[in-house]
Scaffold this active site. Structure first.
Site, PDB file in Angstrom:
ATOM      1  N   ALA A  89       8.305   9.141  30.723  1.00 16.42           N
ATOM      2  CA  ALA A  89       8.977  10.258  30.055  1.00 16.42           C
ATOM      3  C   ALA A  89       8.765  11.313  30.852  1.00 16.42           C
ATOM      4  O   ALA A  89       7.596  11.490  31.591  1.00 16.42           O
ATOM      5  CB  ALA A  89       8.616  10.563  28.608  1.00 16.42           C
ATOM      6  N   ASP A  90       9.629  12.447  30.672  1.00 14.86           N
ATOM      7  CA  ASP A  90       9.607  13.777  31.286  1.00 14.86           C
ATOM      8  C   ASP A  90      10.183  14.713  30.087  1.00 14.86           C
ATOM      9  O   ASP A  90      11.113  14.524  29.769  1.00 14.86           O
ATOM     10  CB  ASP A  90      10.043  13.746  32.528  1.00 14.86           C
ATOM     11  CG  ASP A  90       9.437  15.276  33.342  1.00 14.86           C
ATOM     12  OD1 ASP A  90       8.272  14.999  33.861  1.00 14.86           O
ATOM     13  OD2 ASP A  90      10.210  16.084  33.184  1.00 14.86           O
TER      14      ASP A  90
END
Length: 140
Positions: A89-90
């Site tokens: 994720a970011d």
């Protein structure tokens, strides 16, 4: 708030190894709260980009992180890369249409938080799931 990868992982009923491609304490906490058995593996990933759309940027960075961990698993043999489900994720914060980068240090973090205080801003998170080198992404 239910994060996108939580919705996915709640549906996973598998014997495959789940790898969290993140050192984020919050992401670890979320998966733990869901009762998911997972391992953390992180890989250095180039996060530089010319992408200015936050949704596209977070999806791209999440994709890169997942593929970097997949490659790391293939090379190290620590876990079976071919049977692993890799979650990456970011997240970015946007203020006045500008994507704020990661703070360089504590002073920069304080300045950034101060600039957000009392002002409207947007947080966008992208998530990727990589299986056998194939990645699917989403963002919200």
């Amino acid at each position: 708030m239910m994060y996108p990868f939580c919705l996915f992982i709640k549906r996973v009923r598998t014997e495959k190894m789940i790898i969290l491609a993140s050192a984020s304490p919050r992401r670890k906490e979320i998966l733990s709260e869901l009762g998911v058995d997972f391992r953390v593996v992180v890989a250095d990933t180039d996060e530089s980009s010319d992408i200015s759309d936050p949704v596209k940027l977070t999806r791209e960075l999440a994709r890169r992180k997942g593929l970097a961990v997949y490659e790391k698993l293939l090379q190290s043999g620590e876990y079976d890369a071919e049977s692993a489900i890799i979650i990456s994720a970011d997240t970015v914060v946007c203020r006045d249409g500008e994507i704020l980068g990661k703070p360089r240090d504590r002073a920069d973090a304080v300045a950034m938080l101060t600039s957000l205080s009392g002002r409207s801003h947007t947080v966008v998170s992208g998530v990727a799931v990589t299986v056998r080198g194939v990645t699917r992404t989403d963002a919200s």
